[in-house]
Each structure stands twice: as C-alpha cells, then as structure tokens.
Design an enzyme around this catalytic site. Structure first.
Site, short mmCIF file in Angstrom:
data_model
loop_
_atom_site.label_atom_id
_atom_site.label_comp_id
_atom_site.label_asym_id
_atom_site.label_seq_id
_atom_site.Cartn_x
_atom_site.Cartn_y
_atom_site.Cartn_z
N GLN A 151 14.14 -9.70 20.61
CA GLN A 151 15.60 -9.54 20.54
C GLN A 151 15.98 -8.71 19.32
O GLN A 151 15.83 -9.16 18.19
CB GLN A 151 16.27 -10.92 20.44
CG GLN A 151 17.78 -10.85 20.30
CD GLN A 151 18.40 -12.17 19.82
OE1 GLN A 151 17.68 -13.11 19.53
NE2 GLN A 151 19.71 -12.21 19.72
N GLY A 152 16.46 -7.51 19.55
CA GLY A 152 16.80 -6.61 18.45
C GLY A 152 18.30 -6.49 18.25
O GLY A 152 18.90 -5.47 18.58
N SER A 181 20.07 -8.09 15.08
CA SER A 181 20.38 -8.02 13.64
C SER A 181 19.83 -6.74 13.00
O SER A 181 18.82 -6.19 13.43
CB SER A 181 19.77 -9.22 12.92
OG SER A 181 20.21 -10.41 13.51
N GLU A 216 23.55 -20.23 25.79
CA GLU A 216 22.66 -21.11 25.06
C GLU A 216 23.42 -22.24 24.37
O GLU A 216 22.83 -23.10 23.73
CB GLU A 216 21.94 -20.28 23.98
CG GLU A 216 20.73 -19.58 24.52
CD GLU A 216 19.73 -20.57 25.08
OE1 GLU A 216 19.13 -21.29 24.26
OE2 GLU A 216 19.58 -20.67 26.31
N SER A 249 25.16 -18.60 11.45
CA SER A 249 24.89 -19.54 10.36
C SER A 249 25.85 -20.73 10.42
O SER A 249 26.89 -20.66 11.07
CB SER A 249 25.04 -18.85 9.01
OG SER A 249 26.42 -18.70 8.71
N ASN A 250 25.50 -21.80 9.75
CA ASN A 250 26.36 -22.99 9.79
C ASN A 250 27.71 -22.75 9.12
O ASN A 250 28.70 -23.36 9.51
CB ASN A 250 25.62 -24.17 9.16
CG ASN A 250 24.53 -24.69 10.09
OD1 ASN A 250 24.13 -23.99 11.02
ND2 ASN A 250 24.08 -25.90 9.86
N GLU A 251 27.76 -21.82 8.17
CA GLU A 251 29.06 -21.47 7.59
C GLU A 251 29.93 -20.80 8.65
O GLU A 251 31.11 -21.13 8.81
CB GLU A 251 28.88 -20.53 6.39
CG GLU A 251 28.33 -21.20 5.13
CD GLU A 251 26.83 -21.48 5.21
OE1 GLU A 251 26.15 -20.85 6.05
OE2 GLU A 251 26.35 -22.34 4.44
C1 FAD Z 1 13.71 -16.98 11.16
C2 FAD Z 1 14.74 -16.04 11.70
C3 FAD Z 1 14.59 -15.51 12.97
C4 FAD Z 1 15.50 -14.59 13.48
N1 FAD Z 1 15.28 -14.00 14.70
C5 FAD Z 1 16.08 -13.01 15.10
C6 FAD Z 1 15.80 -12.24 16.28
O1 FAD Z 1 14.79 -12.50 16.96
N2 FAD Z 1 16.60 -11.23 16.62
C7 FAD Z 1 17.71 -10.92 15.90
O2 FAD Z 1 18.42 -10.01 16.28
N3 FAD Z 1 18.03 -11.61 14.78
C8 FAD Z 1 17.24 -12.63 14.37
N4 FAD Z 1 17.53 -13.31 13.20
C9 FAD Z 1 18.67 -12.88 12.38
C10 FAD Z 1 19.78 -13.89 12.21
O3 FAD Z 1 20.58 -13.92 13.33
C11 FAD Z 1 20.53 -13.52 10.92
O4 FAD Z 1 19.71 -13.88 9.86
C12 FAD Z 1 21.87 -14.20 10.81
O5 FAD Z 1 22.77 -13.61 11.67
C13 FAD Z 1 22.42 -14.15 9.38
O6 FAD Z 1 22.47 -12.84 8.90
P1 FAD Z 1 21.87 -12.45 7.48
O7 FAD Z 1 20.51 -12.97 7.40
O8 FAD Z 1 22.06 -11.00 7.29
O9 FAD Z 1 22.75 -13.25 6.41
P2 FAD Z 1 24.19 -12.85 5.88
O10 FAD Z 1 25.08 -12.55 7.03
O11 FAD Z 1 24.07 -11.85 4.82
O12 FAD Z 1 24.67 -14.25 5.27
C14 FAD Z 1 24.28 -14.72 3.99
C15 FAD Z 1 25.05 -15.99 3.69
O13 FAD Z 1 26.45 -15.71 3.68
C16 FAD Z 1 27.14 -16.56 4.58
N5 FAD Z 1 28.26 -15.86 5.18
C17 FAD Z 1 28.26 -14.66 5.78
N6 FAD Z 1 29.48 -14.36 6.23
C18 FAD Z 1 30.29 -15.40 5.90
C19 FAD Z 1 31.66 -15.69 6.10
N7 FAD Z 1 32.46 -14.85 6.74
N8 FAD Z 1 32.14 -16.86 5.64
C20 FAD Z 1 31.33 -17.73 5.01
N9 FAD Z 1 30.02 -17.51 4.79
C21 FAD Z 1 29.51 -16.35 5.23
C22 FAD Z 1 26.11 -16.93 5.61
O14 FAD Z 1 26.43 -18.14 6.24
C23 FAD Z 1 24.86 -17.07 4.75
O15 FAD Z 1 24.85 -18.30 4.12
C24 FAD Z 1 16.63 -14.24 12.69
C25 FAD Z 1 16.78 -14.78 11.42
C26 FAD Z 1 15.86 -15.67 10.91
C27 FAD Z 1 16.07 -16.18 9.51
#
Ligand code: FAD
Lengths: 388, 370
Positions: free
Chosen positions: A126-127, A129, A243, A373-375
């Site tokens: 799944q691409g 992010s 889901e 994310s939970n936030e």
């Molecule tokens: C183990 C793992 C597997 C994954 N697998 C896939 C995959 O197969 N394919 C894919 O496409 N993606 C995948 N992901 C990506 C995942 O969906 C992203 O990590 C997720 O969307 C969060 O983005 P980020 O890591 O850039 O964090 P950020 O968006 O940078 O967030 C950092 C922190 O800021 C908080 N935050 C951000 N925006 C807000 C807001 N508006 N208000 C309050 N808090 C906020 C977040 O909750 C978090 O705590 C995976 C991630 C992980 C860790």
C-alpha cells in the site's frame, strides 16, 4: 432489541477450528506465535492452503471467489486463525485494494488482478504515505503524468509495509496538482518495474517490514488507473471505511491476551496479585471492545450512530500496547533480552515462548500512529459527532 | 538544603556534557551498540577524568564527592544513553563492596575507580521477582558456590564478580547471605552473554562448584546499600534520558509540518508535551528526596526508594511512549534517535525491581500500619 447471539456462530467457530487443526502445519504455527514479522515463505505456503480451501478472501463477495460469509463470520474466522497461529496474509491486497478493484474497476481489471491475488500468486503493498504526507495524506505530491497510453510516475512513498515482497503497489498519486483532494488518482504500479527502488527501513523491534519506495519515471499502462482520474481520494476513503468495524483488531488482541496468560503462568508472574489484576482489567476492556465491534458491524441494523471506527481504533490500539507491556513484564529478567529474528539454535537464555515478545512490543508502538493516529481519531470524534 | 550545583558539581556536569557531545553522538553510539557495546578507550577516559570515583571519598580513590556527584554524572550519561556499564561497576558493585567493610574489598574499590579492573555484582535470580533478599544460589562450608544468576549487566566486560550465595536459611531470608569475590574465568563459572534492548550487555552465569573469596559472611546490608545507590543513579539516568527525549521531541514538532502548519501549533500536542515535562519533574523531585535521605536507616530508605522507583517507572514509560507518538512513523525506526530513548526508558522501569514490584513494597508497608 435482542442481544442473544445466534448459535449458528458457535457451530461456525467449531468448523473453522476443526479445519485449522488439520490444515495448519505445527511448525508454521509455532513460528507465527513467536510474533516476529511473518516470513514470506510462510505467507506463501499459507496463502496456498487457504486458496485451496476457498477461504483466502473471507470478506470477499461470492461472485469474486469469497465464501459468502457475513461480517461476524469473517471476524470469527480471523479470531480462530490468530489464536491458532496462522501466518499473516497479504492484508493490503485482500482487505484494502481488492474492494476498490471490485467496486470501481473495469471487468478487465478485476480479471487481471483479483484471481491471482486470491490464488496467493501475487502480493500487494500500500503506497499512500509520503515523507511529507502522513496524517495529512491529501497533501501527497507523487505525480502521475499522462503520456500517450501510459502514465509516468515520480515521487517517494514511505512506510510501505512489506513492499519488498510485493509484486504490485496500489498508490495514491496526484494527477491534477492544482486541486487538493480532488486531484488524486488511484493507480497500480508494478513493484518490479524499472525506476522503482526500495530502501528497507528497520523498525525498533529490529525487524524489517517497512520501506521507502522511490518512483523515478516509472511507467504504467493507462488502464492501470482504477475508476476515474482525479477521483482516487474517494476510493481511498472507501477502502479505509471498509476496515472501520475491524479497527480494534479484536483477533490480534485476543491472541495477545491468550499469549500473555500463558506466558504469565509459565513464568509464575500470574501468582502476583497486582499483576493478575492488571491482566483482568485488560480482559474486561477487551470484552467491551468485542461487543462494540459487533455493534459496528450491525451499523445498518441500529447498532451505532456514533464514530465507532475511531473509538475502536483508539481503544483497540491502546489495549494492544498495554498487553504487549504486560507480556514484557511477565518475562521478568528476560523482558529486555534481544532474541534475534528467525530461528537460531544459539538463543540467549529465557523461556522460548518469550522470544518474539520484545520485538513485537517495540513494533507495536506504531499501532497508535498508523491507520489514522489516535490524535487524528479523537479530532474526528470531536468534530464529526460532538460538533465541537 | 541547596538545589544549586556547587563548583565541583558544575565541573563534573560540564565535563561529561562536553565529552558526550564530542565523543558520544547518536551515530557513534549506534555503531557501538550493534558492535560489542563497550569501548576501552571510553572507559580509560572515565577513569582519567575521575568519573569512576565521582561518588567516592578521596581515601577510596574518588573525587571526594558523594551520592549527589554520582547522580549528576549519571544524569549526563543518561542524556546520551551510555552503553558502558558505569552504573553496574562504578555504583552498584562499588557501593556493595564498600558496604562489606572488608579490607580487600576496599582496595578493590580503588582499583575500580582507577579503571584498572571492572567488577560487577551477580545477585539477581529468575525467581526473585523484585525481592532483594531472594538468594537460592548456595555456598557450601568449603566456599564452593552452586546456582544461577541472571541479568548480570556489564558482566561481559568484567574481570571479577561479587556473588551472593546462601549459607543458611530460606530463599528469601535476609540473614544467611554471604558475598564472595569470584574471578570471571574461574573453573565452574559458565557465562552466556547477550544483548539487551537498550544496547547494553548482560550475562546469565551459572556456578557449578566455583570457588570464591569470602568478603562478607552476612552480606544483606551491603547488597541493600549497593542497590540503594544503584537505584538513585538509575533514576538520575532516567531523568537525563527523559529530558533529552523531551527536547528532541520539542524540536521535532517545531519543524515537522502537516496540514499546512508545524505540529507544535496543535494544542493537543502542546498539552502532551506539558505532561511530559510534568512527569520528568515529578521524578526529579522524587530523586532529590531519595538522594537527600540515602544515609537514613535502611527501612526508611527502602520506602523512599520504592516511591522513587514507582514514580520513575511511570514517568519513564509515559515520556518514552509519547516521545515516539509525537514523532509519528519516524519514531519507530532504528535509524532515528527517539526510539532508542524509548527502549532505555522502558528498560529503566523493569530493572532493579520493576515499578510494580516497588509499588507492592509501599502497599505492604501501608497494610502493616505505616
Ligand atoms: C509500522 C507502520 C506501518 C505503516 N504502513 C503503511 C503502509 O503500508 N502504507 C502506507 O501508505 N502507510 C503506512 N504507514 C504510514 C502511516 O499511515 C503514517 O505513519 C501515519 O499516517 C502518520 O503519519 P506520519 O508518520 O507522517 O506522522 P505525522 O503525521 O507527522 O504525525 C506526527 C504526530 O503528530 C500528530 N498530528 C499530526 N497532525 C495532527 C493534528 N492535526 N492534530 C493533532 N495531532 C496531529 C500525530 O498524531 C502524531 O502524533 C505505516 C506507518 C507505520 C508506523
């Protein structure tokens, strides 16, 4: 309101359990129950066994080769699989991409991709992010530009789980850079095509499931775009909505709890009153969550009118992390020991049942981050339902 | 009472900080962590700078400091997630040796402070479950030791072990525990080395008729002293690690952009960071309290330390987990620093008796009328 559970589900559970007992090789189950990331060999082998039985796509409609189960049967099936220790299957392909293909794809596209997926012949990643598009997925910047009857794709995807095993990657890409959500399309990319480079990312459990994917002038046929151009955001949302009822990961939570109990009995930690109380508390949480999941599945039958997916995601992920922490604790002095991934005969001391505990505990920090994310989930609850 | 650092304390703090900045950046540490987890060169520096004796009087070969000086040092080491066994050798084993009052043990302390030798305490057993007096390893009348010790942190780099072994009584009695010095390569000593999540090294050691030199016939008080000092230093390390993790996270959310703004603009994340600071300062306060009362009677000290360990564990787990959470995906990768703080902070809760086990000590005391 009538809250009794139809006994037919017990019978179904028995049927699944009996089959698993015969079909699942013991060594494969033992490896899975150690809780490291599943090896590709085990995945392949198990996918083939499932396919032969006709149970590879439990949630698939009958017309595409599914067994025709209702949602609760699907969950019972998954629960039993988890408890028995079946290897992870290609979740991205089966659960996320396939529904988009059968809902929005052409007949040709369905024919091209669904049968090989169901047969366990092709794996998907799944691409979505990107380095700069995580929580704010709509700001993604990978570009697809039409060139005759092809698209040319440039950009970087990240956190792409298991794409190093994948044959195909379903991606969200920008086809109209001016519009935000409206300029996004849903495309399929051949993971082995020229211009695709995969860089492994090692997680803090010292495992490899994550990757960064560089797309450098990668060409795909124009009919590898699903549905309509610039409508991909809606398809992506549908995929995530599908889901929703499963977002508490009840099967995984159940397996983790079962393993925790086994572990705590084996190490004697369960004798500790304080520890036992915390395990009991987790179990109480899990039973409520399980019923909330049932309510989510009955959404149309009046089960819920609140943002149940977000609540399930929050509490399910927090529970998983709590159970993981308790497992580490149950290991006592062996909780912090690093056991190398994969079987070796030179393991550090400590009970064998504990080998994958630490790696899994570390990796599962991610469950409160991925899948929204939970936030972000709490914001959804506050805005969409409470109208804050 | 004075919370400001004096001249010598400031000097210790600054010199460690300077060394760490120059010699212990994240990449260097990472290579060391996946290598053998120890650098002789670093250890030589620790000895030359007097750090190995930071908490020792001058006649014991130290800088003339006490527990405060040692804790100041440990806090700085905590900031860079030190891998070398400063705490097991220069605090736990050293204080235990001093606690025996044995002349030879005292000489050994000087050799440790000078960096000439490394000694670790082999006391922990699988069934101990946080009970300090748990010793089922036995010593016969001829001084031969039989039993298994686990999680002996730093043992792969030690030349000698202090081994606790029972000469009389039941497994959890405080009396009847003798302490022996045993050479690491003595006959009958078998060691299995392994790596811990935070990159440090430990061993499981079995003794089959191994012979050692008796340094305490009744050694519980010495053990208790050793662990008391180890625990406050562990808390100091934890405070250092929490503080650094907090600032790394602060800096990250001030630069990471999502939804067209930097993450620090989201109030929920501001509040989360406020909670992280609160946890950190709760632990620092409990640490200062325990440090100030380290030399009171052992029963009282035990309760102070239990309260400290409970707070430390709770704070460390919260700060570690939130530091990752606020980073998002990058937080769960080996190549980035914050996950390693999480590992260390998680481990801090479990070592030397877990937070939960210490909570039980406090609860039992309350039930007994405390
Ligand atoms: C183990 C793992 C597997 C994954 N697998 C896939 C995959 O197969 N394919 C894919 O496409 N993606 C995948 N992901 C990506 C995942 O969906 C992203 O990590 C997720 O969307 C969060 O983005 P980020 O890591 O850039 O964090 P950020 O968006 O940078 O967030 C950092 C922190 O800021 C908080 N935050 C951000 N925006 C807000 C807001 N508006 N208000 C309050 N808090 C906020 C977040 O909750 C978090 O705590 C995976 C991630 C992980 C860790």
């Amino acid at each position: 309101m009538k809250l009794q559970i139809d006994p037919k589900y017990d019978a179904f559970r028995e049927e699944v359990r009996a089959w698993l007992k015969e079909a699942l090789p013991a060594d494969m189950a033992a490896r899975t129950l150690q809780c490291y990331h599943t090896t590709i060999e085990d995945r392949r082998a198990w996918s083939k066994i499932l396919a032969a039985k006709g149970w590879a796509g439990p949630a698939w409609p009958k017309q595409y080769g599914g067994p025709g189960w209702d949602e609760w049967q699907v969950m019972i099936f998954e629960e039993e699989c988890y408890l028995a220790g079946t290897p992870m299957v290609d979740e991205a392909g089966f659960k996320l991409c396939a529904p988009v293909i059968w809902t929005f794809g052409t007949d040709e596209q369905k024919q091209r991709w669904l049968p090989p997926l169901l047969a366990g012949d092709q794996y998907w990643g799944q691409g979505f992010s990107e380095p700069n598009a995580g929580s704010d997925l709509a700001s993604l910047s990978t570009r697809a530009v039409r060139d005759g009857d092809e698209y040319v794709i440039n950009g970087t995807k990240i956190w792409t789980t298991d794409v190093h095993y994948a044959d195909l990657i379903f991606c969200l890409v920008k086809t109209d850079p001016e519009a935000k959500q409206r300029g996004i399309s849903f495309v399929i990319v051949d993971a082995k095509a020229p211009g695709v480079t995969i860089r492994p990312i090692i997680d803090i459990g010292e495992g490899h499931s994550l990757n960064e994917v560089f797309l450098d002038n990668v060409r795909i046929p124009a009919d590898w775009l699903i549905g309509e151009e610039n409508k991909g955001w809606g398809y992506g949302k549908l995929l995530l909505d599908n889901e929703r009822a499963y977002s508490a990961e009840i099967p995984r939570n159940k397996r983790t709890l079962a393993r925790l109990k086994k572990l705590a009995h084996e190490t004697g930690m369960i004798e500790d009153e304080g520890f036992a109380l915390r395990v009991a508390e987790a179990e109480a949480d899990l039973s409520a969550l399980e019923f909330m999941t049932l309510r989510a599945m009955a959404e149309k039958a009046g089960g819920t009118n609140f943002p149940v997916g977000s609540i399930l995601k929050i509490r399910g992920s927090e529970l998983l992390q709590k159970l993981g922490g308790l497992q580490v604790e149950a290991l006592g002095p062996y909780g912090a020991v690093v056991y190398p991934h994969g079987a070796t005969n030179d393991m550090p001391p400590g009970p064998a049942i504990g080998h994958g505990v630490l790696a899994d505990f570390m990796y599962r920090r991610a469950v409160t981050i991925y899948g929204g994310s939970n936030e972000i989930q709490r914001t959804i609850i506050a805005k969409s339902y409470l109208e804050l | 009472m004075d919370f400001a650092l004096d001249e010598m304390q400031t000097m210790i703090k600054d010199s460690v900080a300077r060394w760490a900045e120059k010699e212990y950046d994240f990449e260097t540490r990472r290579k060391l962590a996946v290598g053998n987890g120890f650098s002789e060169e670093h250890w030589r520096t620790f000895a030359e700078m007097g750090w190995l004796g930071a908490g020792l009087s001058e006649e014991d070969g130290g800088l003339g400091g006490g527990a405060e000086e040692s804790a100041i040092l440990a806090e700085e080491f905590g900031k860079v997630l030190l891998l070398e066994p400063y705490l097991p050798v220069a605090v736990l084993a050293t204080q235990c040796l001093l606690g025996t009052g044995h002349a030879g043990a005292r000489e050994l302390v000087q050799a440790i402070a000078a960096g000439e030798t490394r000694v670790v305490l082999a006391h922990e057993e699988v069934k101990a479950m946080g009970v300090l007096s748990h010793v089922s390893t036995s010593a016969g009348s001829d001084g031969s030791i039989n039993g298994v010790k686990t999680l002996v942190i730093g043992a792969p780099f030690a030349s000698k072990l202090i081994v606790s072994a029972r000469t009389s009584g039941e497994a959890r009695d405080q009396s009847g525990i003798a302490l022996y010095l045993v050479a690491i390569d003595a006959p009958g000593v078998e060691r299995k080395d392994y790596r811990l999540a935070d990159g440090t090294r430990a061993s499981e050691i079995s003794f089959r008729g191994a012979k050692g030199e008796l340094i305490a016939a009744d050694g519980f008080a010495a053990l208790d002293r050793g662990y008391a000092h180890a625990l406050v230093n562990l808390a100091a390390e934890g405070v250092g690690a929490m503080e650094r993790a907090m600032w790394i996270t602060r800096d990250y959310i001030k630069t990471r952009k999502q939804f067209g703004r930097t993450l620090n603009e989201f109030q929920v994340l501001q509040h989360r960071m406020a909670d992280m600071l609160t946890e950190l300062e709760m632990t620092r306060s409990a640490l200062y309290r325990a440090l100030g009362q380290l030399d009171t009677d052992p029963a009282k000290r035990r309760l102070n330390l239990a309260a400290l360990k409970v707070q430390l564990g709770k704070s460390a787990r919260f700060v570690g987990a939130q530091a990752i959470q606020l980073h998002g995906g990058i937080g769960v990768t080996e190549e980035y620093s914050i996950g390693h703080y999480f590992k260390r902070l998680t481990f801090i809760d479990s070592v030397y008796g877990s937070g939960a086990q210490h909570l039980k000590i406090l609860a039992k005391a309350i039930q007994a009328g405390n």
